[in-house]
Design a protein around this motif. Sequence first.
Motif, PDB file in Angstrom:
ATOM      1  N   UNK A 200       0.811  -1.216   0.000  1.00 17.88           N
ATOM      2  CA  UNK A 200       0.000   0.000   0.000  1.00 17.88           C
ATOM      3  C   UNK A 200       0.841   1.261   0.000  1.00 17.88           C
ATOM      4  N   UNK A 201       1.802   1.324   0.918  1.00 22.57           N
ATOM      5  CA  UNK A 201       2.487   2.585   1.147  1.00 22.57           C
ATOM      6  C   UNK A 201       3.845   2.683   0.462  1.00 22.57           C
ATOM      7  N   UNK A 202       4.228   1.620  -0.265  1.00 21.83           N
ATOM      8  CA  UNK A 202       5.482   1.667  -1.019  1.00 21.83           C
ATOM      9  C   UNK A 202       5.264   1.834  -2.508  1.00 21.83           C
ATOM     10  N   UNK A 203       4.000   1.989  -2.926  1.00 22.53           N
ATOM     11  CA  UNK A 203       3.684   2.097  -4.356  1.00 22.53           C
ATOM     12  C   UNK A 203       2.717   3.250  -4.584  1.00 22.53           C
ATOM     13  N   UNK A 207      -2.100   3.484  -3.737  1.00 23.21           N
ATOM     14  CA  UNK A 207      -2.645   4.256  -2.624  1.00 23.21           C
ATOM     15  C   UNK A 207      -3.667   5.301  -3.065  1.00 23.21           C
ATOM     16  N   UNK A 208      -3.507   6.005  -4.213  1.00 24.10           N
ATOM     17  CA  UNK A 208      -4.557   6.954  -4.618  1.00 24.10           C
ATOM     18  C   UNK A 208      -5.907   6.304  -4.901  1.00 24.10           C
ATOM     19  N   UNK A 209      -5.908   4.985  -5.176  1.00 20.03           N
ATOM     20  CA  UNK A 209      -7.157   4.272  -5.469  1.00 20.03           C
ATOM     21  C   UNK A 209      -7.764   3.637  -4.227  1.00 20.03           C
ATOM     22  N   UNK A 210      -7.064   3.711  -3.105  1.00 17.87           N
ATOM     23  CA  UNK A 210      -7.431   2.950  -1.899  1.00 17.87           C
ATOM     24  C   UNK A 210      -8.434   3.740  -1.060  1.00 17.87           C
ATOM     25  N   UNK A 211      -9.641   3.943  -1.601  1.00 13.15           N
ATOM     26  CA  UNK A 211     -10.640   4.732  -0.892  1.00 13.15           C
ATOM     27  C   UNK A 211     -12.016   4.486  -1.499  1.00 13.15           C
ATOM     28  N   UNK A 255      -5.102  -3.657   8.913  1.00 20.44           N
ATOM     29  CA  UNK A 255      -4.000  -3.511   7.966  1.00 20.44           C
ATOM     30  C   UNK A 255      -4.501  -3.007   6.615  1.00 20.44           C
ATOM     31  N   UNK A 256      -5.665  -3.492   6.214  1.00 24.73           N
ATOM     32  CA  UNK A 256      -6.230  -3.086   4.922  1.00 24.73           C
ATOM     33  C   UNK A 256      -6.727  -1.642   4.964  1.00 24.73           C
ATOM     34  N   UNK A 257      -7.321  -1.237   6.082  1.00 21.06           N
ATOM     35  CA  UNK A 257      -8.069   0.026   6.123  1.00 21.06           C
ATOM     36  C   UNK A 257      -7.325   1.187   6.761  1.00 21.06           C
ATOM     37  N   UNK A 258      -6.183   0.965   7.386  1.00 19.70           N
ATOM     38  CA  UNK A 258      -5.504   2.011   8.130  1.00 19.70           C
ATOM     39  C   UNK A 258      -5.024   3.143   7.234  1.00 19.70           C
ATOM     40  N   UNK A 383      -5.292 -10.669  -2.302  1.00 19.73           N
ATOM     41  CA  UNK A 383      -4.102 -10.981  -1.510  1.00 19.73           C
ATOM     42  C   UNK A 383      -4.353 -12.312  -0.819  1.00 19.73           C
ATOM     43  N   UNK A 384      -3.678 -13.344  -1.267  1.00 17.14           N
ATOM     44  CA  UNK A 384      -3.815 -14.678  -0.674  1.00 17.14           C
ATOM     45  C   UNK A 384      -2.775 -14.852   0.426  1.00 17.14           C
ATOM     46  N   UNK A 385      -3.265 -15.195   1.617  1.00 15.69           N
ATOM     47  CA  UNK A 385      -2.395 -15.324   2.781  1.00 15.69           C
ATOM     48  C   UNK A 385      -1.919 -16.759   2.965  1.00 15.69           C
ATOM     49  N   UNK A 386      -2.849 -17.721   2.846  1.00 12.38           N
ATOM     50  CA  UNK A 386      -2.503 -19.136   2.926  1.00 12.38           C
ATOM     51  C   UNK A 386      -3.653 -19.962   2.367  1.00 12.38           C
TER      52      UNK A 386
END
Length: 510
Positions: A200-203, A207-211, A255-258, A383-386
């Motif tokens: 999220x915060x390294x690209x 981030x501009x679309x995350x809303x 983590x997703x929404x912060x 995002x697949x975790x397991x």
Amino acid sequence: MNNFNTIKPTIILIFGATGDLAKRKLFPAFYNLYLDGRMPEKFEIIALGRAENSDDQFRSYVSDNLNTFSRNKIVSQEKFLQFASHITYLKNDIDEDESYLVLQKYLDSRDSTFGERANRLFYLSIAPSFIATISKNINKLGLAANPEQDRIIIEKPFGYNKSSAIQLNELLSQTFKEEQIYRIDHYLGKETVQNILAFRFGNSMFEPLWNRTYIDSVQITVAEEVGVEDRGGFYEDAGALKDMIQNHLMQILTMVAMEAPTSLQSDEIRNRKADVLKAIRRITPEEVAHYTVRGQYDHGAIKGKPVPGYIQEKGVAKNSTTETFVAMKFYLDNWRWQGVPFYVRTGKRMQEKQSSIVIQFRPVPHSTFSFGKEGMMPNRLIINIQPAMDIRLQFMTKKPGLSLSLKPAEMVFDYFSCSNQTPEAYETLLLDAILGDPTLFMRSDQVEEAWDVVTTIQEAWENDKSLNLHKYEAGSWGPEAADALLARQGHAWISNTYNEIKEEADGNYF
């Protein structure tokens, strides 16, 4: 990179060292950290248990478990013996004062051997009912009197409702400062969960679309194939809401929404997570049946093998109304997420083991293609975790050929293609605890806010034990009511299952 040889000598005390968690997760994690050169140069693991054991007997027990549960098996006996030489077994009765006096003398003797006061990491791998006794005895003898050197790790469940969580926080605060208390949630140690922050915060492109302007809905799924197995008695007192929603799924949601942290300092990140929990709209008692679905697995089949229903499991009451499945819808009342539904679900005896996050983007406002918007597949970020560990971006592209028609496609970042030796979650978390980094651990206010989110739901279900309880067949994706929960807003659960992912990798999908 941290220089682990500069870390002070460290003593790790494991209460409940003969228990299931220790043998499956803790000792394998310490062993793998040791093999990777990430343990302090001087360290000792004190295994505490009720049984009579010599050091050699317990080390042999650890050896057997490493070959069964560790990602790195014992290939070099020399390496294992070097690791095992750092393990000491002490018989310990949690309720006996004498046991703590023996422990105090031993710790003092080890400090003398090290030539300085060692860091102390207390790991409580025990039932929650023993936390008070251990904490009080540690306090009475001053075993964790140095806030800069001493830490305690508490396993979930952290309380069983909000009031009990507050009481537990107050109890621990009598012995430890907040910065010493590490409330562990192993989901936060998983590689793909941690990567959410980097993604999220390294690209700048995401981030501009995350809303709310671009995102239509968010789904978080943690599904298990297994049932309660031999933990029926425990699960009767827990249930899926307390066992999974209140901790694992709430932490993934944060983590997703912060909001973007100003730095990677632990308190800054944990402040932003706490903000998310505070922003979750509380469900009123009258709304519980509308926003939640609870289920209980019936008999069925997993991978073609018949399995019993929940009420046939050992330790489960025949008239039990304990939920093994929960689906619910949340809203966050803040500028970024206003009006965006967050769907979460978890269940046992599901069709397939799967932990994933699905970010579904809003549809295009107008389609210029002949088939119109009906033929369009929504853009999704998965995002697949397991058990899969990857990030998938789904979008529309032109089909090869003369006509201008579209088909869905994916871009995939696969963790396993980068490394097939990804550290386990407990390795990450235990290393952070040794280093004194609390970023991935829950703070007291986070725990209390997470309980507050589910309090009215918990109370409504306790007051009416059959409220909204649906049976579902083992081996399915849960009760039909969970599908209806999403269908009301034109949504559907996205089960991008591991088998589908494997088919796609073979060229048979899309």
